[in-house]
Write a protein that holds these residues in place. Structure first.
Motif, PDB file in Angstrom:
ATOM      1  N   VAL A   1      -3.145  22.071  20.798  1.00  0.00           N
ATOM      2  CA  VAL A   1      -2.019  22.732  20.133  1.00  0.00           C
ATOM      3  C   VAL A   1      -2.452  24.057  19.517  1.00  0.00           C
ATOM      4  O   VAL A   1      -1.845  25.102  19.758  1.00  0.00           O
ATOM      5  CB  VAL A   1      -1.396  21.804  19.065  1.00  0.00           C
ATOM      6  N   VAL A   2      -3.527  24.047  18.736  1.00  0.00           N
ATOM      7  CA  VAL A   2      -4.052  25.296  18.172  1.00  0.00           C
ATOM      8  C   VAL A   2      -4.627  26.156  19.287  1.00  0.00           C
ATOM      9  O   VAL A   2      -4.444  27.381  19.321  1.00  0.00           O
ATOM     10  CB  VAL A   2      -5.118  25.004  17.093  1.00  0.00           C
TER      11      VAL A   2
ATOM     12  N   LEU B   1      -1.149  23.572   4.261  1.00  0.00           N
ATOM     13  CA  LEU B   1      -1.249  25.035   4.281  1.00  0.00           C
ATOM     14  C   LEU B   1      -2.462  25.481   5.092  1.00  0.00           C
ATOM     15  O   LEU B   1      -3.083  26.510   4.795  1.00  0.00           O
ATOM     16  CB  LEU B   1      -1.298  25.603   2.858  1.00  0.00           C
ATOM     17  N   SER B   2      -2.785  24.714   6.133  1.00  0.00           N
ATOM     18  CA  SER B   2      -3.933  25.042   6.970  1.00  0.00           C
ATOM     19  C   SER B   2      -3.716  24.480   8.367  1.00  0.00           C
ATOM     20  O   SER B   2      -2.639  23.958   8.688  1.00  0.00           O
ATOM     21  CB  SER B   2      -5.226  24.503   6.349  1.00  0.00           C
ATOM     22  N   ALA B   3      -4.743  24.591   9.204  1.00  0.00           N
ATOM     23  CA  ALA B   3      -4.653  24.097  10.583  1.00  0.00           C
ATOM     24  C   ALA B   3      -6.021  23.655  11.056  1.00  0.00           C
ATOM     25  O   ALA B   3      -7.048  24.009  10.479  1.00  0.00           O
ATOM     26  CB  ALA B   3      -4.124  25.200  11.513  1.00  0.00           C
ATOM     27  N   SER B   4      -6.026  22.870  12.118  1.00  0.00           N
ATOM     28  CA  SER B   4      -7.240  22.357  12.738  1.00  0.00           C
ATOM     29  C   SER B   4      -8.077  21.614  11.685  1.00  0.00           C
ATOM     30  O   SER B   4      -7.522  21.005  10.773  1.00  0.00           O
ATOM     31  CB  SER B   4      -8.014  23.493  13.413  1.00  0.00           C
ATOM     32  N   TYR B   5      -9.400  21.662  11.796  1.00  0.00           N
ATOM     33  CA  TYR B   5     -10.221  20.913  10.846  1.00  0.00           C
ATOM     34  C   TYR B   5     -10.200  21.544   9.458  1.00  0.00           C
ATOM     35  O   TYR B   5     -10.737  20.981   8.506  1.00  0.00           O
ATOM     36  CB  TYR B   5     -11.653  20.772  11.367  1.00  0.00           C
ATOM     37  N   GLY B   6      -9.525  22.697   9.334  1.00  0.00           N
ATOM     38  CA  GLY B   6      -9.292  23.275   8.018  1.00  0.00           C
ATOM     39  C   GLY B   6      -8.526  22.328   7.127  1.00  0.00           C
ATOM     40  O   GLY B   6      -8.661  22.343   5.900  1.00  0.00           O
ATOM     41  N   PHE B   7      -7.667  21.471   7.722  1.00  0.00           N
ATOM     42  CA  PHE B   7      -7.089  20.393   6.918  1.00  0.00           C
ATOM     43  C   PHE B   7      -7.584  19.027   7.372  1.00  0.00           C
ATOM     44  O   PHE B   7      -7.479  18.053   6.623  1.00  0.00           O
ATOM     45  CB  PHE B   7      -5.552  20.480   6.895  1.00  0.00           C
ATOM     46  N   GLY B   8      -8.190  18.943   8.559  1.00  0.00           N
ATOM     47  CA  GLY B   8      -8.811  17.692   8.970  1.00  0.00           C
ATOM     48  C   GLY B   8      -9.855  17.230   7.969  1.00  0.00           C
ATOM     49  O   GLY B   8      -9.963  16.030   7.660  1.00  0.00           O
ATOM     50  N   LEU B   9     -10.607  18.188   7.426  1.00  0.00           N
ATOM     51  CA  LEU B   9     -11.637  17.820   6.447  1.00  0.00           C
ATOM     52  C   LEU B   9     -10.995  17.281   5.162  1.00  0.00           C
ATOM     53  O   LEU B   9     -11.576  16.432   4.480  1.00  0.00           O
ATOM     54  CB  LEU B   9     -12.563  19.001   6.166  1.00  0.00           C
ATOM     55  N   LEU B  10      -9.776  17.760   4.843  1.00  0.00           N
ATOM     56  CA  LEU B  10      -9.061  17.222   3.679  1.00  0.00           C
ATOM     57  C   LEU B  10      -8.631  15.780   3.926  1.00  0.00           C
ATOM     58  O   LEU B  10      -8.687  14.934   3.031  1.00  0.00           O
ATOM     59  CB  LEU B  10      -7.822  18.073   3.383  1.00  0.00           C
ATOM     60  N   VAL B  11      -8.198  15.521   5.160  1.00  0.00           N
ATOM     61  CA  VAL B  11      -7.756  14.174   5.533  1.00  0.00           C
ATOM     62  C   VAL B  11      -8.929  13.194   5.470  1.00  0.00           C
ATOM     63  O   VAL B  11      -8.806  12.079   4.942  1.00  0.00           O
ATOM     64  CB  VAL B  11      -7.123  14.178   6.936  1.00  0.00           C
ATOM     65  N   VAL B  12     -10.069  13.603   6.001  1.00  0.00           N
ATOM     66  CA  VAL B  12     -11.261  12.745   5.972  1.00  0.00           C
ATOM     67  C   VAL B  12     -11.682  12.483   4.524  1.00  0.00           C
ATOM     68  O   VAL B  12     -12.033  11.354   4.151  1.00  0.00           O
ATOM     69  CB  VAL B  12     -12.413  13.383   6.781  1.00  0.00           C
ATOM     70  N   HIS B  13     -11.638  13.519   3.708  1.00  0.00           N
ATOM     71  CA  HIS B  13     -11.966  13.362   2.279  1.00  0.00           C
ATOM     72  C   HIS B  13     -11.032  12.351   1.633  1.00  0.00           C
ATOM     73  O   HIS B  13     -11.471  11.452   0.888  1.00  0.00           O
ATOM     74  CB  HIS B  13     -11.858  14.718   1.585  1.00  0.00           C
TER      75      HIS B  13
ATOM     76  N   SER C   1       0.810  -1.214   0.000  1.00  0.00           N
ATOM     77  CA  SER C   1       0.000   0.000   0.000  1.00  0.00           C
ATOM     78  C   SER C   1       0.848   1.270   0.000  1.00  0.00           C
ATOM     79  O   SER C   1       1.846   1.355   0.713  1.00  0.00           O
ATOM     80  CB  SER C   1      -0.912   0.027   1.232  1.00  0.00           C
ATOM     81  N   PRO C   2       0.422   2.284  -0.772  1.00  0.00           N
ATOM     82  CA  PRO C   2       1.051   3.594  -0.678  1.00  0.00           C
ATOM     83  C   PRO C   2       0.544   4.323   0.570  1.00  0.00           C
ATOM     84  O   PRO C   2      -0.519   3.995   1.109  1.00  0.00           O
ATOM     85  CB  PRO C   2       0.590   4.305  -1.949  1.00  0.00           C
ATOM     86  N   ILE C   3       1.299   5.314   1.025  1.00  0.00           N
ATOM     87  CA  ILE C   3       0.932   6.092   2.212  1.00  0.00           C
ATOM     88  C   ILE C   3       0.856   7.567   1.837  1.00  0.00           C
ATOM     89  O   ILE C   3       1.780   8.107   1.207  1.00  0.00           O
ATOM     90  CB  ILE C   3       1.964   5.889   3.341  1.00  0.00           C
ATOM     91  N   LEU C   4      -0.239   8.219   2.222  1.00  0.00           N
ATOM     92  CA  LEU C   4      -0.368   9.670   2.091  1.00  0.00           C
ATOM     93  C   LEU C   4      -0.371  10.267   3.494  1.00  0.00           C
ATOM     94  O   LEU C   4      -1.162   9.859   4.349  1.00  0.00           O
ATOM     95  CB  LEU C   4      -1.666  10.042   1.370  1.00  0.00           C
ATOM     96  N   SER C   5       0.520  11.228   3.724  1.00  0.00           N
ATOM     97  CA  SER C   5       0.699  11.802   5.058  1.00  0.00           C
ATOM     98  C   SER C   5       0.422  13.302   4.989  1.00  0.00           C
ATOM     99  O   SER C   5       1.142  14.049   4.321  1.00  0.00           O
ATOM    100  CB  SER C   5       2.140  11.530   5.510  1.00  0.00           C
ATOM    101  N   PHE C   6      -0.642  13.749   5.688  1.00  0.00           N
ATOM    102  CA  PHE C   6      -1.116  15.133   5.611  1.00  0.00           C
ATOM    103  C   PHE C   6      -0.796  15.877   6.906  1.00  0.00           C
ATOM    104  O   PHE C   6      -1.058  15.358   7.990  1.00  0.00           O
ATOM    105  CB  PHE C   6      -2.635  15.156   5.406  1.00  0.00           C
ATOM    106  N   HIS C   7      -0.310  17.135   6.767  1.00  0.00           N
ATOM    107  CA  HIS C   7       0.149  17.833   7.974  1.00  0.00           C
ATOM    108  C   HIS C   7      -0.195  19.313   8.018  1.00  0.00           C
ATOM    109  O   HIS C   7      -0.431  19.951   6.992  1.00  0.00           O
ATOM    110  CB  HIS C   7       1.644  17.611   8.148  1.00  0.00           C
ATOM    111  N   ILE C   8      -0.196  19.836   9.260  1.00  0.00           N
ATOM    112  CA  ILE C   8      -0.443  21.248   9.513  1.00  0.00           C
ATOM    113  C   ILE C   8       0.509  22.094   8.675  1.00  0.00           C
ATOM    114  O   ILE C   8       1.631  21.690   8.366  1.00  0.00           O
ATOM    115  CB  ILE C   8      -0.287  21.562  11.022  1.00  0.00           C
ATOM    116  N   SER C   9       0.061  23.287   8.316  1.00  0.00           N
ATOM    117  CA  SER C   9       0.821  24.194   7.463  1.00  0.00           C
ATOM    118  C   SER C   9       2.288  24.321   7.885  1.00  0.00           C
ATOM    119  O   SER C   9       2.601  24.524   9.058  1.00  0.00           O
ATOM    120  CB  SER C   9       0.177  25.586   7.489  1.00  0.00           C
ATOM    121  N   SER C  10       3.173  24.241   6.903  1.00  0.00           N
ATOM    122  CA  SER C  10       4.600  24.439   7.173  1.00  0.00           C
ATOM    123  C   SER C  10       4.887  25.868   7.616  1.00  0.00           C
ATOM    124  O   SER C  10       5.950  26.153   8.163  1.00  0.00           O
ATOM    125  CB  SER C  10       5.420  24.119   5.917  1.00  0.00           C
ATOM    126  N   GLY C  11       3.929  26.782   7.387  1.00  0.00           N
ATOM    127  CA  GLY C  11       4.071  28.154   7.852  1.00  0.00           C
ATOM    128  C   GLY C  11       3.740  28.327   9.318  1.00  0.00           C
ATOM    129  O   GLY C  11       3.945  29.407   9.882  1.00  0.00           O
TER     130      GLY C  11
END
Length: 286
Positions: free
Chosen positions: A269-270, A122-134, A84-94
């Motif tokens: 954290v946020v 490039l986001s934080a909290s559920y601003g990227f959590g929703l991307l992860v769920v998608h 399996s490939p792995i996709l790893s999503f993370h809080i904004s590098s900024g």
């Protein structure tokens, strides 16, 4: 090819039940009150954190997982899902070094690391959590990494978000505004509305006097952003105050047709940067 494995960090603020349903691997950041350290979401809950935060003399500090911690997580998953490939999503590098830690871990795995893709949200909290769920939903449908990432990027660009901060205290403690501005703002009952720009940096959108007016203004901003779109998906993040989140959700339902509705905590954290009473709204196309 087997199902794509989805990894994220604890700042995604995905409700635990949702992460479990979709099999999302969450790597915790660390929160420190002085000499005491806690793994976000494991050793300390949002309820415990927000109860303790006002009593803390110093602003708690946070640290991202080390590259070795990520490497261990990736190595475990590569062995558990050998095809399996792995996709790893993370809080904004900024906003954090978490993304860089994950990238370094990938490089440390050499050839094995070729199966891993690390994504800067490039986001934080559920601003990227929703991307992860998608992404996890698409993975469950059998979609491959390229198709998932293309869809996630489209969603990232379409998603809108605002944070309503109840107190200026934590922005001042964190050095984002001066003490004089914080004192004056508190006296005037100023409620900042914040967002995150395309570079993944937090910025002040407006400062509104009074919470009720600030909520109304935030809804106006969404209406302008959405340009007449009525049907939306929405998530409301709260600081361990679900009743406040539910009230805001009801307010939004008077102006939009709500499809998917998610209530979640703005995690420690946020929360250490914005403080108690913060409300965050994340909207994406239905």
């Amino acid at each position: 090819m087997n199902k794509t494995v989805i990894v994220t960090d604890s700042t995604s603020d995905i409700p635990p039940s949702m992460a479990e349903v979709y099999g999302i691997e969450i790597v915790p950041l660390t929160l420190m009150f002085g000499e005491e350290s806690y793994r976000d979401g494991i050793d300390i809950t949002p309820e415990q954190f927000y109860e303790r935060l006002p009593r803390s003399q110093q602003l708690p500090t946070t640290s991202q997982p080390s590259p070795v911690e990520y490497m261990n997580v990736y190595h475990k998953l590569l062995e558990q899902y050998p095809d399996s490939p792995i996709l790893s999503f993370h809080i904004s590098s900024g906003l954090s070094g978490t993304y860089q830690s994950a990238l370094l871990a990938k490089s440390m795995l050499e050839e094995e690391g070729e199966r891993i893709t690390v994504f800067d949200s490039l986001s934080a909290s559920y601003g990227f959590g929703l991307l992860v769920v998608h992404a996890a939903r698409l993975a469950a449908e059998g979609k491959g990494p390229e198709e998932i990432l293309e869809s996630v990027e489209q969603l990232r660009r379409a998603r809108k978000l605002y944070f309503l901060v109840d107190t200026l205290e934590y922005l001042q403690k964190g050095g984002r505004i001066g003490k004089a501005s914080a004192v004056l703002g508190t006296l005037l009952n100023i409620k900042p509305i914040l967002s995150i720009d395309q570079e993944g940096i937090i910025y002040a959108v407006e400062k509104v006097r009074g919470r009720k007016k600030a909520v109304a203004r935030m809804i106006e901003l969404f209406q302008a952003d959405l340009q007449g779109i009525d049907k939306i998906n929405v998530a409301v993040g709260h600081t361990a105050q679900p009743e406040a989140g539910e009230e805001l959700m009801r307010e939004l339902s008077q102006h939009f047709t709500l499809e998917e509705q998610v209530l979640t905590n703005v995690g420690p954290v946020v929360g250490s940067h914005v403080g108690n009473g913060t409300l965050a709204v994340f909207i994406w196309p239905a």
